[in-house]
Design a protein around this motif. Structure first.
Motif, short mmCIF file in Angstrom:
data_model
loop_
_atom_site.label_atom_id
_atom_site.label_comp_id
_atom_site.label_asym_id
_atom_site.label_seq_id
_atom_site.Cartn_x
_atom_site.Cartn_y
_atom_site.Cartn_z
N ALA A 231 1.01 -1.22 0.06
CA ALA A 231 -0.03 -0.11 0.11
C ALA A 231 1.04 1.31 -0.01
CB ALA A 231 -1.06 -0.01 1.33
N PHE A 232 0.45 2.23 -0.58
CA PHE A 232 1.25 3.62 -0.60
C PHE A 232 0.25 4.70 -0.60
CE2 PHE A 232 0.18 3.04 -4.98
CZ PHE A 232 0.02 4.17 -5.63
N THR A 233 0.97 5.98 -0.39
CA THR A 233 0.24 7.23 -0.36
C THR A 233 1.37 7.96 -0.79
OG1 THR A 233 -1.00 8.68 0.74
CG2 THR A 233 0.71 7.69 2.00
N THR A 234 1.20 9.33 -0.48
CA THR A 234 2.28 10.49 -1.08
C THR A 234 2.08 11.43 0.26
OG1 THR A 234 0.34 11.83 -2.19
CG2 THR A 234 1.90 10.11 -3.46
N MET A 235 3.40 12.06 0.66
CA MET A 235 3.57 13.05 1.39
C MET A 235 4.11 13.86 0.64
SD MET A 235 5.12 12.80 5.28
CE MET A 235 7.05 12.60 4.82
N ASP A 236 3.54 15.33 0.61
CA ASP A 236 4.10 16.53 -0.10
C ASP A 236 4.56 15.92 -1.48
OD1 ASP A 236 3.77 18.12 2.23
OD2 ASP A 236 5.70 17.64 3.00
N GLY A 237 4.06 15.08 -2.13
CA GLY A 237 4.08 14.61 -3.48
C GLY A 237 5.00 13.56 -3.74
N GLU A 238 5.66 13.08 -2.50
CA GLU A 238 6.71 12.02 -2.62
C GLU A 238 6.01 10.44 -2.23
OE1 GLU A 238 10.30 13.01 -0.76
OE2 GLU A 238 10.99 14.57 -2.07
N HIS A 239 6.46 9.75 -2.79
CA HIS A 239 5.77 8.40 -2.37
C HIS A 239 6.19 8.00 -1.08
CE1 HIS A 239 4.60 4.38 -4.08
NE2 HIS A 239 5.12 3.90 -3.05
N LEU A 240 5.24 7.45 -0.40
CA LEU A 240 5.24 6.76 1.07
C LEU A 240 4.67 5.52 0.97
CD1 LEU A 240 5.79 7.06 3.83
CD2 LEU A 240 3.71 8.26 4.24
N SER A 241 5.50 4.26 0.95
CA SER A 241 5.02 3.06 1.07
C SER A 241 4.70 2.74 2.61
CB SER A 241 5.86 1.97 0.66
OG SER A 241 6.31 2.12 -0.41
N ILE A 242 3.46 2.11 2.98
CA ILE A 242 3.01 1.84 4.14
C ILE A 242 2.66 0.00 4.31
CG2 ILE A 242 1.04 2.02 5.79
CD1 ILE A 242 0.72 5.00 4.93
N TRP A 243 3.56 -0.34 5.27
CA TRP A 243 3.45 -1.77 5.18
C TRP A 243 2.80 -2.44 6.44
CZ3 TRP A 243 5.25 -3.65 0.78
CH2 TRP A 243 6.43 -3.04 0.13
N THR A 244 2.67 -1.74 7.68
CA THR A 244 1.81 -2.28 8.61
C THR A 244 1.19 -1.11 9.30
OG1 THR A 244 3.81 -2.32 10.22
CG2 THR A 244 3.22 -4.28 9.01
N ALA A 245 0.07 -1.34 10.03
CA ALA A 245 -0.44 -0.43 10.62
C ALA A 245 -1.54 -1.07 11.71
CB ALA A 245 -1.31 0.55 9.72
N ARG A 246 -2.05 -0.51 12.66
CA ARG A 246 -3.02 -1.08 13.77
C ARG A 246 -3.99 0.08 14.04
NH1 ARG A 246 1.90 -1.86 17.95
NH2 ARG A 246 1.95 0.47 18.33
N PRO A 247 -4.95 -0.47 14.56
CA PRO A 247 -5.93 0.56 15.21
C PRO A 247 -5.49 1.53 16.23
CG PRO A 247 -7.02 -1.54 15.15
CD PRO A 247 -5.59 -1.83 14.87
N TYR A 248 -5.93 2.70 16.36
CA TYR A 248 -5.40 3.75 17.25
C TYR A 248 -6.44 3.79 18.35
CZ TYR A 248 -2.63 7.51 19.52
OH TYR A 248 -2.18 8.52 20.15
N ALA A 249 -6.05 3.67 19.63
CA ALA A 249 -7.12 3.63 20.67
C ALA A 249 -7.53 5.20 21.05
CB ALA A 249 -6.48 2.89 21.91
N HIS A 250 -6.86 6.15 20.63
CA HIS A 250 -7.24 7.24 21.13
C HIS A 250 -7.86 8.29 20.01
CE1 HIS A 250 -5.32 6.23 24.92
NE2 HIS A 250 -4.24 5.95 24.63
N SER A 251 -8.32 7.82 18.99
CA SER A 251 -8.94 8.33 17.97
C SER A 251 -9.90 9.58 18.21
CB SER A 251 -9.70 7.44 17.11
OG SER A 251 -8.83 6.56 16.30
N HIS A 252 -10.55 9.50 19.44
CA HIS A 252 -11.43 10.69 19.73
C HIS A 252 -10.75 12.08 20.19
CE1 HIS A 252 -10.33 8.54 23.44
NE2 HIS A 252 -10.47 9.60 23.99
N ARG A 253 -9.68 11.88 20.35
CA ARG A 253 -8.77 13.01 20.88
C ARG A 253 -8.31 13.79 19.91
NH1 ARG A 253 -4.67 10.60 25.66
NH2 ARG A 253 -6.13 9.79 27.07
N TYR A 254 -8.34 13.42 18.61
CA TYR A 254 -7.81 14.22 17.38
C TYR A 254 -8.81 14.48 16.22
CZ TYR A 254 -3.57 12.67 19.29
OH TYR A 254 -2.45 12.42 20.34
#
Length: 302
Positions: A231-254
């Motif tokens: 999976a990938f996305t971009t950050m300021d137009g540059e390629h950013l590969s994302i290999w692992t992620a998990r749920p974040y418990a404190h979503s309500h704070r942001y």
């Protein structure tokens, strides 16, 4: 029994090693030359991956007259096709006295076609399996020889499912070889009315949609990662590969935009998704190890 193996991926190595452990060394392995390994995201140099010294036939087209003639000279009883995207036409298949056996990482007739492991996870299959089948003129349509079924785990990734498929290959091939030795190899016709079909996926199809729900984003990351392009996305137009992620418990704070990096953590960084929930990215790669920027919006117009 004389066996030829055709393939160029990690699963091909599992098949070869299963044969070696069964005291049935392949008469030869047909594989891609190094310059053509880019055809498969999970491609591997067979000559370097297998400890035993085996005759190697390099072929970009198994249906070419010289390759068919070379395989015929080996007088194989069986040809195993494990990890080869090209359709094997009748002249090549007929080189094997008993038949040409293919491997497919699903419970055929379900999920015929391409990119089966990612699609298995993306479509939330509860059960899948491994199939060895007699190759015919169709695509994954031949009679079933042997199958193994297993349930998917909630945290299944492309890598974990791929490795389970390799384990199934190691278990099934000795059984198949024994079936042929005993003269009991079977043919069970597929129920074509229940067939489903997977379309090919390309590296660019791994782009993350941060407007999707967090659960969907996490499933997507799990489905298209290693051994696939990821999976990938971009950050300021540059390629950013994302290999692992998990749920974040404190979503309500942001509070922020979909795709916006909310905060940095000791294990990575937190990204807000379309439903207001966040995911914590724990493994990623950027060009030249560029630092992650807090509040950057990932995937903005490039």
């Amino acid at each position: 029994m004389r066996i030829v193996v055709v393939g160029a991926v990690e699963s091909t190595v599992a098949a070869i090693e299963a044969l070696l452990e069964s005291q049935t060394a392949p008469a030869a392995v047909v594989t891609l030359p190094r310059k053509a390994l880019g055809r498969h995201s999970d491609a591997i140099d067979i000559s370097q991956a297998v400890s035993a010294t085996l005759p190697i036939i390099y072929a970009e087209d198994v249906n070419s007259a010289p390759i068919v003639a070379e395989v015929r000279q080996l007088n194989p009883d069986i040809i195993f096709i494990v990890g080869w995207s090209q359709v094997c036409k009748a002249p090549f298949r007929e080189a094997a006295r008993l038949g040409c056996i293919g491997f497919h990482p699903s419970l055929l007739p379900k999920l015929r076609g391409r990119a089966v492991i990612p699609w298995t996870i993306l479509t939330h299959q509860q059960e899948t399996g491994a199939s060895f089948f007699w190759i015919d003129d169709g695509i994954d349509t031949g009679d079933i020889l042997r199958q193994q079924r297993f349930r998917l785990r909630n945290d299944e990734t492309a890598r974990s499912l791929y490795d389970r498929q390799r384990s199934a290959i190691r278990e099934l091939i000795p059984q198949i070889v024994n079936d042929f030795h005993q003269g009991v190899a079977t043919r069970t016709p597929q129920d074509h009315d229940h067939a489903t079909y997977c379309a090919r996926r390309r590296p660019r199809d791994g782009k993350i949609d941060w407007h999707a729900d967090a659960d969907r984003v996490l499933t997507f990351i799990r489905a298209v990662g290693d051994p696939y392009p990821g999976a990938f996305t971009t950050m300021d137009g540059e390629h950013l590969s994302i290999w692992t992620a998990r749920p974040y418990a404190h979503s309500h704070r942001y509070i922020g935009l979909p795709g916006q990096i909310q905060t940095l953590t000791t294990g990575g960084f937190v990204v807000r998704c379309g439903n207001g929930e966040c995911v914590e990215v724990t493994k990623w790669t950027t060009p030249a190890d560029r630092k992650i920027a807090r509040h950057a919006v990932l995937g903005e117009a490039e």
